[in-house]
Write a protein that holds these residues in place. Structure first.
Motif, PDB file in Angstrom:
ATOM      1  N   VAL A 213      -5.231  84.690  55.014  1.00  0.00           N
ATOM      2  CA  VAL A 213      -4.619  83.962  56.237  1.00  0.00           C
ATOM      3  C   VAL A 213      -5.943  83.611  57.134  1.00  0.00           C
ATOM      4  CG1 VAL A 213      -3.762  83.314  58.175  1.00  0.00           C
ATOM      5  CG2 VAL A 213      -2.162  84.131  56.360  1.00  0.00           C
ATOM      6  N   ALA A 214      -6.361  85.401  56.959  1.00  0.00           N
ATOM      7  CA  ALA A 214      -7.986  85.296  57.650  1.00  0.00           C
ATOM      8  C   ALA A 214      -9.393  84.173  57.272  1.00  0.00           C
ATOM      9  CB  ALA A 214      -8.415  86.420  57.274  1.00  0.00           C
ATOM     10  N   ARG A 215      -8.981  84.067  55.450  1.00  0.00           N
ATOM     11  CA  ARG A 215     -10.248  83.862  54.632  1.00  0.00           C
ATOM     12  C   ARG A 215      -9.352  81.761  55.274  1.00  0.00           C
ATOM     13  NH1 ARG A 215      -9.477  87.417  51.472  1.00  0.00           N
ATOM     14  NH2 ARG A 215      -7.510  86.086  50.333  1.00  0.00           N
ATOM     15  N   GLN A 216      -8.069  81.462  55.206  1.00  0.00           N
ATOM     16  CA  GLN A 216      -7.597  80.460  55.814  1.00  0.00           C
ATOM     17  C   GLN A 216      -8.078  79.557  56.382  1.00  0.00           C
ATOM     18  OE1 GLN A 216      -3.659  80.445  54.926  1.00  0.00           O
ATOM     19  NE2 GLN A 216      -3.797  79.639  53.161  1.00  0.00           N
ATOM     20  N   LEU A 217      -8.478  81.060  57.449  1.00  0.00           N
ATOM     21  CA  LEU A 217      -8.896  80.463  59.179  1.00  0.00           C
ATOM     22  C   LEU A 217     -10.487  80.049  59.255  1.00  0.00           C
ATOM     23  CD1 LEU A 217      -6.997  82.385  61.361  1.00  0.00           C
ATOM     24  CD2 LEU A 217      -6.407  80.676  61.734  1.00  0.00           C
ATOM     25  N   THR A 218     -11.100  80.759  58.181  1.00  0.00           N
ATOM     26  CA  THR A 218     -12.504  80.419  58.190  1.00  0.00           C
ATOM     27  C   THR A 218     -12.410  78.826  57.703  1.00  0.00           C
ATOM     28  OG1 THR A 218     -12.989  82.422  58.567  1.00  0.00           O
ATOM     29  CG2 THR A 218     -14.903  81.259  57.298  1.00  0.00           C
ATOM     30  N   ASP A 219     -12.184  78.150  56.881  1.00  0.00           N
ATOM     31  CA  ASP A 219     -11.655  77.610  56.333  1.00  0.00           C
ATOM     32  C   ASP A 219     -11.356  76.272  56.443  1.00  0.00           C
ATOM     33  OD1 ASP A 219     -12.704  78.187  54.196  1.00  0.00           O
ATOM     34  OD2 ASP A 219     -10.714  78.253  53.237  1.00  0.00           O
ATOM     35  N   LEU A 220     -10.616  76.528  58.442  1.00  0.00           N
ATOM     36  CA  LEU A 220     -10.312  75.542  59.077  1.00  0.00           C
ATOM     37  C   LEU A 220     -11.124  75.323  59.974  1.00  0.00           C
ATOM     38  CD1 LEU A 220      -6.500  76.397  58.810  1.00  0.00           C
ATOM     39  CD2 LEU A 220      -7.631  74.133  58.309  1.00  0.00           C
ATOM     40  N   GLY A 221     -12.612  75.749  60.336  1.00  0.00           N
ATOM     41  CA  GLY A 221     -13.415  75.959  61.118  1.00  0.00           C
ATOM     42  C   GLY A 221     -13.148  77.478  61.878  1.00  0.00           C
ATOM     43  N   CYS A 222     -12.540  78.305  62.076  1.00  0.00           N
ATOM     44  CA  CYS A 222     -12.097  79.640  63.134  1.00  0.00           C
ATOM     45  C   CYS A 222     -13.897  79.666  62.564  1.00  0.00           C
ATOM     46  CB  CYS A 222     -10.961  79.898  63.082  1.00  0.00           C
ATOM     47  SG  CYS A 222     -10.574  81.604  64.168  1.00  0.00           S
ATOM     48  N   ASP A 223     -14.572  80.479  64.383  1.00  0.00           N
ATOM     49  CA  ASP A 223     -15.539  80.591  63.870  1.00  0.00           C
ATOM     50  C   ASP A 223     -16.231  82.173  65.069  1.00  0.00           C
ATOM     51  OD1 ASP A 223     -15.215  79.877  66.634  1.00  0.00           O
ATOM     52  OD2 ASP A 223     -16.950  79.296  66.630  1.00  0.00           O
ATOM     53  N   GLN A 224     -14.554  82.865  64.880  1.00  0.00           N
ATOM     54  CA  GLN A 224     -14.433  84.142  65.584  1.00  0.00           C
ATOM     55  C   GLN A 224     -15.069  85.130  64.430  1.00  0.00           C
ATOM     56  OE1 GLN A 224     -13.907  84.944  68.266  1.00  0.00           O
ATOM     57  NE2 GLN A 224     -12.442  83.244  68.981  1.00  0.00           N
TER      58      GLN A 224
ATOM     59  N   ILE B 206      -5.656  87.047  64.874  1.00  0.00           N
ATOM     60  CA  ILE B 206      -4.888  85.745  64.911  1.00  0.00           C
ATOM     61  C   ILE B 206      -3.965  85.445  63.520  1.00  0.00           C
ATOM     62  CG2 ILE B 206      -4.797  83.041  64.691  1.00  0.00           C
ATOM     63  CD1 ILE B 206      -8.145  83.963  66.149  1.00  0.00           C
ATOM     64  N   ALA B 207      -4.330  86.157  62.563  1.00  0.00           N
ATOM     65  CA  ALA B 207      -3.910  86.059  61.214  1.00  0.00           C
ATOM     66  C   ALA B 207      -2.211  86.623  61.267  1.00  0.00           C
ATOM     67  CB  ALA B 207      -4.648  86.171  60.047  1.00  0.00           C
ATOM     68  N   LEU B 208      -2.107  87.521  61.922  1.00  0.00           N
ATOM     69  CA  LEU B 208      -1.135  88.405  62.263  1.00  0.00           C
ATOM     70  C   LEU B 208      -0.014  87.548  62.449  1.00  0.00           C
ATOM     71  CD1 LEU B 208       0.220  90.811  61.563  1.00  0.00           C
ATOM     72  CD2 LEU B 208      -0.284  91.723  62.874  1.00  0.00           C
ATOM     73  N   GLY B 209      -0.540  86.378  63.476  1.00  0.00           N
ATOM     74  CA  GLY B 209       0.218  85.831  64.599  1.00  0.00           C
ATOM     75  C   GLY B 209       0.501  84.567  64.149  1.00  0.00           C
ATOM     76  N   GLU B 210       0.191  84.110  62.537  1.00  0.00           N
ATOM     77  CA  GLU B 210       0.275  83.110  62.155  1.00  0.00           C
ATOM     78  C   GLU B 210       1.587  83.380  61.186  1.00  0.00           C
ATOM     79  OE1 GLU B 210      -1.258  80.138  62.589  1.00  0.00           O
ATOM     80  OE2 GLU B 210      -2.152  80.157  63.974  1.00  0.00           O
ATOM     81  N   ILE B 211       0.721  84.566  60.763  1.00  0.00           N
ATOM     82  CA  ILE B 211       1.555  84.865  59.302  1.00  0.00           C
ATOM     83  C   ILE B 211       4.025  84.825  60.461  1.00  0.00           C
ATOM     84  CG2 ILE B 211       2.855  87.156  58.043  1.00  0.00           C
ATOM     85  CD1 ILE B 211      -0.419  87.300  57.828  1.00  0.00           C
ATOM     86  N   ALA B 212       3.396  85.415  61.785  1.00  0.00           N
ATOM     87  CA  ALA B 212       4.947  85.919  62.544  1.00  0.00           C
ATOM     88  C   ALA B 212       5.083  84.544  62.765  1.00  0.00           C
ATOM     89  CB  ALA B 212       4.748  86.778  63.472  1.00  0.00           C
ATOM     90  N   ARG B 213       4.775  84.149  63.182  1.00  0.00           N
ATOM     91  CA  ARG B 213       5.228  82.224  63.440  1.00  0.00           C
ATOM     92  C   ARG B 213       5.583  81.730  62.389  1.00  0.00           C
ATOM     93  NH1 ARG B 213       1.191  82.685  67.333  1.00  0.00           N
ATOM     94  NH2 ARG B 213      -0.522  82.354  65.622  1.00  0.00           N
TER      95      ARG B 213
ATOM     96  N   GLY C 147      -4.209  90.586  77.749  1.00  0.00           N
ATOM     97  CA  GLY C 147      -3.348  89.224  77.098  1.00  0.00           C
ATOM     98  C   GLY C 147      -4.177  89.721  75.567  1.00  0.00           C
ATOM     99  N   THR C 148      -3.835  90.625  75.873  1.00  0.00           N
ATOM    100  CA  THR C 148      -3.628  92.092  74.267  1.00  0.00           C
ATOM    101  C   THR C 148      -2.551  93.291  74.452  1.00  0.00           C
ATOM    102  OG1 THR C 148      -5.600  92.873  74.863  1.00  0.00           O
ATOM    103  CG2 THR C 148      -6.026  91.033  73.478  1.00  0.00           C
TER     104      THR C 148
END
Length: 496
Positions: A237-248, A256-263, A214-215
């Protein structure tokens, strides 16, 4: 480490330096000999004459001549053509292929006839042959005047100039001395921009079983300003994901950030996460932001601002005396350093909804200091403008992302003004660690100090000492061993 072992290791590293210098001198002598051999097999014709075409035969008018020796264009405009068969002699003497020998002879011709200052330094053993050849390979498409411009500006630092620095200088020479071609190439490059999302090639974890991973792959070519905008937003956005608990890991978060920007972006407003609430759709808060924020550290010639170049009139280049492209020097965080056209900067700043941040002019000759350990932005900008790279020997990392190191260690009980433009120097994180921590085997560390011109040392430079006692001088132009190697004594005429 006992004293005897230390003496042995010091002798070994001294032997490395001495043999390296001897090999450099011998290689330079062989390279000059190749140029002498080529010069003895040239024609009175030069590259650029009406009857010659780059890479083709010289005597196309004579059918019989096509079966014999021919003259080839191996250098840029203004260099003489060279007999083809003489290259075979060079290939045999060096034990290499004809193609390798042809490239070697071409570089020797380019340096000998179009870059004489660099060639002289190679002949003197002051510049590695590979460095000189690297320069020659970038200048071959320049006009004769453009090659001379590069030769004048790079010769004195040819022994330490990095590849990107040479490339930027060559690009500037092309813009100065062949502005029409430069502008045409820039326009053509604009037409080559694209962004491709390979939706038709979905990646599979196991091609045999058909398990869907699926990539998809994304690739493209962007305008520099657009690429900086995208990089800034993805990183944010990648830094925000870290602050929100994303441990990837970082790469996954950026994807993931690129998809978040698109949405979550509608082209005007950027939706930022409220870290206290979480990433759910209803718990985001819209923030109206400019679509582009341009923070340019551009060193622009005063003449380009006023429209008159040194009295030559609007649009007249003082170096060429002809109508050309005004150039600005780009020094922007996250972007490659170098010359860009003023028109390009104007296009970036003229985009709709753009916020332009103008940094104040920094006088690098005016010292500044504060009493706190952490330097303010004005001092940090001053130091990084003065030292564009990490100051560790031979390091080429940009100072824009480097740490600022106190050359003389900061003392909480010391005098005021310890954090100053004279005591701070940029070090990338790896070399900052090497300077701070001791080496395991020797128990010593790298140290450095500013030079003392009163003692005969060059001004505005640093002298580094390695854990094994080797010393190097670093200035804005790069690194060289210190003190410089002494030339071998002239043995004089043989006595019989």
């Amino acid at each position: 480490m006992d004293r005897g072992t230390q003496h042995t290791t010091t002798a070994l590293i001294d032997a490395v330096r001495e043999r390296t210098h001897a090999a450099r001198v011998a290689e330079a002598a062989a390279f000059v000999a190749v140029g002498d051999w080529a010069a003895a097999h040239t024609s009175d014709e030069v590259v650029g004459d009406p009857i010659t075409v780059l890479g083709e035969w010289h005597y196309e008018r004579d059918a019989e001549a096509l079966a014999g020796d021919q003259f080839l264009e191996l250098g840029g405009p203004g260099a003489p053509v060279v007999a083809e068969f003489c290259i075979g002699e060079v290939a045999a003497a060096r034990g290499c292929s004809f193609d390798a020998a042809r490239r070697l002879v071409g570089d020797a011709v380019e340096l000998r006839y179009r870059l004489p200052r660099v060639h002289a330094r190679i002949a003197a053993g002051e510049v590695d042959v590979w460095r000189g050849r690297r320069i020659a390979q970038t200048t071959r498409t320049l006009t004769f005047e453009g090659a001379g411009f590069v030769d004048r500006h790079v010769a004195y630092v040819a022994h330490k100039a990095t590849g990107p620095e040479v490339d930027r200088l060559v690009a500037e020479a092309a813009a100065r001395f062949d502005p029409e071609t430069t502008e045409a190439e820039r326009a053509e490059a604009d037409g080559g921009r694209h962004l491709t999302i390979e939706l038709g090639d979905v990646a599979y974890a196991d091609p045999l079983s058909g398990t869907l991973r699926g990539t998809v792959d994304i690739h493209g070519t962007l305008d520099l300003a657009d690429a900086l905008d995208l990089e800034r937003t993805v990183a944010h956005v990648a830094r925000q994901l870290t602050d929100l608990g994303c441990d990837q890991d970082l790469d996954v978060r950026r994807s993931i950030a690129l998809g978040e920007i698109a949405r979550r972006c509608d082209g005007i407003a950027t939706l930022e996460y409220d870290a206290a609430s979480g990433p759910a759709g209803d718990e985001t808060r819209p923030v109206q932001r400019a679509r582009r924020e341009v923070v340019l550290f551009v060193h622009l010639d005063h003449a380009a601002i006023t429209g008159a170049l040194n009295g030559f009139g609007p649009g007249i280049d003082a170096c060429t005396g002809t109508t050309g492209i005004d150039l600005a020097r780009l020094d922007t965080p996250g972007a490659p350093r170098g010359a860009v056209t003023v028109e390009q900067v104007q296009a970036w700043c003229a985009a709709p909804d753009t916020t332009v941040v103008v940094k104040p002019v920094i006088d690098l000759n005016e010292p500044d200091a504060v009493n706190s350990y952490t330097p303010p932005d004005r001092i940090a900008d001053h130091v990084k403008a003065r030292w564009p790279r990490c100051v560790f020997p031979y390091c080429t990392r940009s100072s824009r992302t480097a740490d600022l190191d106190h050359c003389r260690a900061y003392d909480d009980n010391g005098p005021p003004g310890q954090t100053s433009t004279k005591n701070l120097f940029p070090l990338c994180r790896r070399h900052h660690r090497m300077k701070t921590h001791r080496e395991l085997r020797t128990g010593r560390r790298w140290t450095y100090r500013p030079t003392h011109p009163d003692n005969g040392e060059p001004p505005n430079a640093l002298i580094w000492t390695s854990p094994h006692g080797q010393t190097y001088l670093v200035d804005r132009d790069g690194t060289r061993p210190w003190p410089p190697p002494r030339p071998a004594p002239d043995p004089g005429p043989d006595e019989t």
